[in-house]
Write a protein that holds these residues in place. Structure first.
Motif, PDB file in Angstrom:
ATOM      1  N   ALA A 162      23.085  35.360   2.767  1.00  0.00           N
ATOM      2  CA  ALA A 162      23.770  35.550   1.482  1.00  0.00           C
ATOM      3  C   ALA A 162      22.872  36.243   0.467  1.00  0.00           C
ATOM      4  CB  ALA A 162      24.221  34.195   0.933  1.00  0.00           C
ATOM      5  N   LYS A 163      21.585  35.961   0.583  1.00  0.00           N
ATOM      6  CA  LYS A 163      20.614  36.586  -0.320  1.00  0.00           C
ATOM      7  C   LYS A 163      20.489  38.089   0.001  1.00  0.00           C
ATOM      8  CE  LYS A 163      17.643  35.930  -3.492  1.00  0.00           C
ATOM      9  NZ  LYS A 163      17.832  35.143  -4.695  1.00  0.00           N
ATOM     10  N   ALA A 164      20.451  38.382   1.296  1.00  0.00           N
ATOM     11  CA  ALA A 164      20.266  39.773   1.716  1.00  0.00           C
ATOM     12  C   ALA A 164      21.546  40.592   1.556  1.00  0.00           C
ATOM     13  CB  ALA A 164      19.793  39.817   3.170  1.00  0.00           C
ATOM     14  N   PHE A 165      22.706  39.943   1.715  1.00  0.00           N
ATOM     15  CA  PHE A 165      23.999  40.645   1.611  1.00  0.00           C
ATOM     16  C   PHE A 165      24.937  39.886   0.677  1.00  0.00           C
ATOM     17  CE2 PHE A 165      22.197  41.781   5.739  1.00  0.00           C
ATOM     18  CZ  PHE A 165      22.295  43.166   5.717  1.00  0.00           C
ATOM     19  N   PRO A 166      24.605  39.875  -0.619  1.00  0.00           N
ATOM     20  CA  PRO A 166      25.357  39.041  -1.561  1.00  0.00           C
ATOM     21  C   PRO A 166      26.820  39.444  -1.699  1.00  0.00           C
ATOM     22  CG  PRO A 166      23.795  40.465  -2.724  1.00  0.00           C
ATOM     23  CD  PRO A 166      23.512  40.630  -1.255  1.00  0.00           C
ATOM     24  N   GLU A 167      27.147  40.701  -1.338  1.00  0.00           N
ATOM     25  CA  GLU A 167      28.514  41.180  -1.544  1.00  0.00           C
ATOM     26  C   GLU A 167      29.437  40.761  -0.400  1.00  0.00           C
ATOM     27  OE1 GLU A 167      25.925  42.840  -0.660  1.00  0.00           O
ATOM     28  OE2 GLU A 167      26.461  44.134   1.031  1.00  0.00           O
ATOM     29  N   LEU A 168      28.884  40.244   0.707  1.00  0.00           N
ATOM     30  CA  LEU A 168      29.706  39.928   1.887  1.00  0.00           C
ATOM     31  C   LEU A 168      30.031  38.432   1.987  1.00  0.00           C
ATOM     32  CD1 LEU A 168      27.872  42.059   4.634  1.00  0.00           C
ATOM     33  CD2 LEU A 168      29.932  42.665   3.343  1.00  0.00           C
ATOM     34  N   PRO A 169      31.220  38.089   2.566  1.00  0.00           N
ATOM     35  CA  PRO A 169      31.489  36.680   2.883  1.00  0.00           C
ATOM     36  C   PRO A 169      30.490  36.181   3.931  1.00  0.00           C
ATOM     37  CG  PRO A 169      33.369  38.086   3.507  1.00  0.00           C
ATOM     38  CD  PRO A 169      32.314  38.992   2.951  1.00  0.00           C
ATOM     39  N   GLU A 170      30.331  34.846   4.011  1.00  0.00           N
ATOM     40  CA  GLU A 170      29.236  34.270   4.820  1.00  0.00           C
ATOM     41  C   GLU A 170      29.162  34.802   6.259  1.00  0.00           C
ATOM     42  OE1 GLU A 170      28.368  29.985   4.550  1.00  0.00           O
ATOM     43  OE2 GLU A 170      28.230  29.967   6.740  1.00  0.00           O
ATOM     44  N   ALA A 171      30.293  34.792   6.965  1.00  0.00           N
ATOM     45  CA  ALA A 171      30.256  35.193   8.382  1.00  0.00           C
ATOM     46  C   ALA A 171      29.836  36.657   8.527  1.00  0.00           C
ATOM     47  CB  ALA A 171      31.619  34.972   9.034  1.00  0.00           C
ATOM     48  N   ASP A 172      30.336  37.512   7.620  1.00  0.00           N
ATOM     49  CA  ASP A 172      29.979  38.935   7.676  1.00  0.00           C
ATOM     50  C   ASP A 172      28.517  39.154   7.305  1.00  0.00           C
ATOM     51  OD1 ASP A 172      32.596  39.300   8.306  1.00  0.00           O
ATOM     52  OD2 ASP A 172      33.197  40.154   6.369  1.00  0.00           O
ATOM     53  N   ALA A 173      28.045  38.364   6.344  1.00  0.00           N
ATOM     54  CA  ALA A 173      26.637  38.490   5.937  1.00  0.00           C
ATOM     55  C   ALA A 173      25.728  38.104   7.096  1.00  0.00           C
ATOM     56  CB  ALA A 173      26.363  37.614   4.717  1.00  0.00           C
ATOM     57  N   MET A 174      26.079  37.052   7.806  1.00  0.00           N
ATOM     58  CA  MET A 174      25.291  36.632   8.976  1.00  0.00           C
ATOM     59  C   MET A 174      25.276  37.745  10.036  1.00  0.00           C
ATOM     60  SD  MET A 174      23.835  33.586   8.897  1.00  0.00           S
ATOM     61  CE  MET A 174      23.810  32.840  10.537  1.00  0.00           C
ATOM     62  N   ASP A 175      26.449  38.317  10.303  1.00  0.00           N
ATOM     63  CA  ASP A 175      26.524  39.412  11.285  1.00  0.00           C
ATOM     64  C   ASP A 175      25.683  40.606  10.842  1.00  0.00           C
ATOM     65  OD1 ASP A 175      28.198  37.875  12.768  1.00  0.00           O
ATOM     66  OD2 ASP A 175      30.019  39.041  12.384  1.00  0.00           O
ATOM     67  N   ALA A 176      25.778  40.921   9.538  1.00  0.00           N
ATOM     68  CA  ALA A 176      25.031  42.078   9.019  1.00  0.00           C
ATOM     69  C   ALA A 176      23.528  41.849   9.158  1.00  0.00           C
ATOM     70  CB  ALA A 176      25.408  42.332   7.560  1.00  0.00           C
ATOM     71  N   LEU A 177      23.096  40.605   8.907  1.00  0.00           N
ATOM     72  CA  LEU A 177      21.661  40.318   9.010  1.00  0.00           C
ATOM     73  C   LEU A 177      21.215  40.351  10.477  1.00  0.00           C
ATOM     74  CD1 LEU A 177      19.023  39.719   7.622  1.00  0.00           C
ATOM     75  CD2 LEU A 177      19.684  37.306   7.430  1.00  0.00           C
ATOM     76  N   TRP A 178      22.033  39.824  11.349  1.00  0.00           N
ATOM     77  CA  TRP A 178      21.723  39.919  12.784  1.00  0.00           C
ATOM     78  C   TRP A 178      21.623  41.383  13.222  1.00  0.00           C
ATOM     79  CZ3 TRP A 178      19.208  37.063  15.733  1.00  0.00           C
ATOM     80  CH2 TRP A 178      19.379  35.679  15.793  1.00  0.00           C
ATOM     81  N   ASP A 179      22.622  42.186  12.823  1.00  0.00           N
ATOM     82  CA  ASP A 179      22.594  43.614  13.190  1.00  0.00           C
ATOM     83  C   ASP A 179      21.300  44.261  12.707  1.00  0.00           C
ATOM     84  OD1 ASP A 179      24.892  44.097  14.693  1.00  0.00           O
ATOM     85  OD2 ASP A 179      26.162  44.208  12.900  1.00  0.00           O
ATOM     86  N   ALA A 180      20.921  43.927  11.468  1.00  0.00           N
ATOM     87  CA  ALA A 180      19.709  44.518  10.887  1.00  0.00           C
ATOM     88  C   ALA A 180      18.468  44.095  11.668  1.00  0.00           C
ATOM     89  CB  ALA A 180      19.589  44.109   9.416  1.00  0.00           C
ATOM     90  N   ILE A 181      18.396  42.814  12.017  1.00  0.00           N
ATOM     91  CA  ILE A 181      17.223  42.318  12.752  1.00  0.00           C
ATOM     92  C   ILE A 181      17.141  42.974  14.137  1.00  0.00           C
ATOM     93  CG2 ILE A 181      16.235  40.281  13.902  1.00  0.00           C
ATOM     94  CD1 ILE A 181      17.149  38.642  11.456  1.00  0.00           C
ATOM     95  N   PHE A 182      18.274  42.996  14.838  1.00  0.00           N
ATOM     96  CA  PHE A 182      18.274  43.619  16.169  1.00  0.00           C
ATOM     97  C   PHE A 182      17.856  45.086  16.064  1.00  0.00           C
ATOM     98  CE2 PHE A 182      21.647  40.372  17.643  1.00  0.00           C
ATOM     99  CZ  PHE A 182      20.671  39.529  18.141  1.00  0.00           C
ATOM    100  N   ASP A 183      18.405  45.758  15.057  1.00  0.00           N
ATOM    101  CA  ASP A 183      18.119  47.170  14.853  1.00  0.00           C
ATOM    102  C   ASP A 183      16.635  47.447  14.648  1.00  0.00           C
ATOM    103  OD1 ASP A 183      19.855  49.295  14.913  1.00  0.00           O
ATOM    104  OD2 ASP A 183      19.482  49.739  12.786  1.00  0.00           O
ATOM    105  N   VAL A 184      16.022  46.734  13.707  1.00  0.00           N
ATOM    106  CA  VAL A 184      14.614  47.015  13.398  1.00  0.00           C
ATOM    107  C   VAL A 184      13.693  46.497  14.507  1.00  0.00           C
ATOM    108  CG1 VAL A 184      15.032  47.125  10.918  1.00  0.00           C
ATOM    109  CG2 VAL A 184      14.278  44.959  11.941  1.00  0.00           C
ATOM    110  N   CYS A 185      14.197  45.604  15.358  1.00  0.00           N
ATOM    111  CA  CYS A 185      13.414  45.159  16.519  1.00  0.00           C
ATOM    112  C   CYS A 185      13.693  46.025  17.751  1.00  0.00           C
ATOM    113  CB  CYS A 185      13.698  43.690  16.831  1.00  0.00           C
ATOM    114  SG  CYS A 185      13.025  42.560  15.615  1.00  0.00           S
ATOM    115  N   ARG A 186      14.477  47.101  17.548  1.00  0.00           N
ATOM    116  CA  ARG A 186      14.767  48.051  18.630  1.00  0.00           C
ATOM    117  C   ARG A 186      15.503  47.373  19.792  1.00  0.00           C
ATOM    118  NH1 ARG A 186      10.095  49.426  15.986  1.00  0.00           N
ATOM    119  NH2 ARG A 186       9.586  51.634  15.706  1.00  0.00           N
ATOM    120  N   ILE A 187      16.384  46.421  19.441  1.00  0.00           N
ATOM    121  CA  ILE A 187      17.175  45.704  20.446  1.00  0.00           C
ATOM    122  C   ILE A 187      18.587  46.269  20.450  1.00  0.00           C
ATOM    123  CG2 ILE A 187      18.269  43.467  20.949  1.00  0.00           C
ATOM    124  CD1 ILE A 187      15.634  42.262  19.661  1.00  0.00           C
ATOM    125  N   THR A 188      19.034  46.709  21.619  1.00  0.00           N
ATOM    126  CA  THR A 188      20.358  47.327  21.698  1.00  0.00           C
ATOM    127  C   THR A 188      21.312  46.570  22.615  1.00  0.00           C
ATOM    128  OG1 THR A 188      19.735  48.696  23.590  1.00  0.00           O
ATOM    129  CG2 THR A 188      19.332  49.628  21.395  1.00  0.00           C
TER     130      THR A 188
END
Ligand code: ZN
Ligand code: ZN
Length: 413
Positions: A155-181
């Motif tokens: 929620a802190k990282a994606f304040p504009e998104l509802p909880e479930a979407d914010a969690m998904d967005a943060l997961w996507d970001a983590i996977f992305d920067v860790c080069r996980i596809t």
């Protein structure tokens, strides 16, 4: 929904265990994780056994219980470090157990908690587990850090998104920067990335700079002397037993230690700092002879001051790190509110302890020798971001030659 979530989480677990910790057959592995991060902790434990671990020890903790303690426990408990906890560190250290910390907490977990309690516990814990953490920062055993989103963090990282979407967005970001596809090849991609970083370190070590001069349009004008025999490192490192590991996952930085008493001028933060469950924004630090002599922050100045006053060593810098402005994490364009990621978004500095391995032979020196070699000592280590799109860093060689290191926020070579 995150596409191929289970495959990606499993790829992440294997990345943390095989590249991060690099668990060897017969080793006792230790995982430290919040209960909210149990799915990843379990996969990591299984991956450790896949690597032939003798045993996997998991220590659990929990945000809710942590916060209740800071708000409601007896004041005295923050001033004493229990003997059984110290005994645990000694046991792990004796085994040179590879350590994985999975982080995932509310960035403002301790908001409203008495800074005196926070400081007291940091001091008590810092002394109680000092031998263990000194061994860790000296790379006597393998260690790594990974992350797992929790709703308050997302929620802190994606304040504009509802909880479930914010969690998904943060997961996507983590996977992305860790080069996980999800293709199972993250381990291979990381081997290539580590080789690239190693080539840059070699170039910097070849220059053997006497000092670095930082300037940008925020008003930063800072000179940082580097110790004789300093070593730039990044990507992977080797434990005392020669086992290669990656301490931070992800990592984009190339870092060394500053000469602790050789920093002068003013440096402005480029990004807010999440510190002790609070946010510090728009701040600058003034240095004289290495010491922080003045501090100003638009928000959270008292929290920043408390951290700098934790001990004498907190008044001095312990880390200088170079990260291209166009790193995958900055390109992502978000603030993670978590140092593990945000420190890879930008050139940064840290006040507090140095990594002994940043000076040749430093890991085998006594504390006095380390200090004489230029390394700072503290129970604290706080990274803050200073890299902007217009940051210039000019290196001065011991022969008096000026070499552009960073031009417009990126490596000049
Ligand atoms: Zn760093
Ligand atoms: Zn750091």
């Amino acid at each position: 929904m995150v596409k191929d979530f289970d495959a990606k989480l499993n790829e992440y677990a294997h990345l943390l265990v095989e590249i991060g910790m690099n668990v060897q057959p017969g080793q006792t592995a230790r995982i430290n994780a919040p209960v909210a991060c149990a799915p990843l902790a379990r996969m990591c434990a299984a991956a450790c056994y896949d690597c032939g671990a003798r045993e996997v020890i998991v220590d659990w903790h929990d945000d809710f219980i942590e916060r209740e303690k800071y708000l409601r426990a007896d004041e005295a408990v923050f001033f004493q470090y229990p003997a059984y906890m110290k005994a645990k560190w000694d046991w792990l250290l004796e085994k040179k157990a590879p350590n994985l910390a999975i982080i995932g907490e509310d960035p403002e977990l301790l908001k409203g908690a008495d800074p005196k309690r926070i400081q007291a516990w940091q001091r008590a814990a810092g002394e109680g587990n000092r031998a263990y953490y000194d061994a860790m920062t000296a790379s006597r055993f393998q260690w790594s850090i990974g992350a797992y989103p929790v709703p308050a963090w997302a929620a802190k990282a994606f304040p504009e998104l509802p909880e479930a979407d914010a969690m998904d967005a943060l997961w996507d970001a983590i996977f992305d920067v860790c080069r996980i596809t999800g293709d199972g090849k993250a381990v291979q991609r990381w081997r290539e990335h580590i080789a690239t970083v190693a080539r840059r370190c070699e170039a910097l070590n070849g220059y053997d700079f006497k000092s670095l001069h930082y300037t940008n349009s925020l008003g930063t004008d800072l000179t940082i002397q580097l110790p004789e025999n300093h070593v730039w490192q990044g990507g992977s490192e080797a434990s005392a037993d020669g086992i290669e590991f990656v301490a931070n996952m992800p990592t984009e930085e190339i870092f060394t230690a500053p000469q602790w008493d050789g920093v002068d001028g003013r440096v402005y933060a480029a990004l807010p700092l999440a510190l002790d469950g609070n946010l510090v924004t728009d701040f600058y630090l003034d240095f004289q002879g290495g010491r922080i002599v003045d501090v100003h922050a638009a928000q959270g100045e008292d929290i920043l001051r408390h951290s700098i006053e934790l001990d004498e060593g907190s008044h001095y810098l312990g880390e200088v790190a170079l990260v291209p402005y166009d790193s995958p994490i900055r390109r992502k364009g978000i603030l993670f509110y978590e140092t593990l990621f945000d420190e890879n978004a930008s050139c940064h500095l840290a006040f507090g302890s140095s990594y002994p391995t940043c000076v040749k032979g430093g890991a085998d020196m006594t504390e006095e020798q380390q200090k004489a070699a230029g390394l700072n000592q503290s129970i604290n280590h706080v990274d803050f971001m200073v890299g902007t799109a217009d940051l210039s860093i000019t290196g001065l060689t011991r022969g008096g030659e000026e070499v552009p290191v960073f031009v417009n926020g990126n490596f000049a070579f």
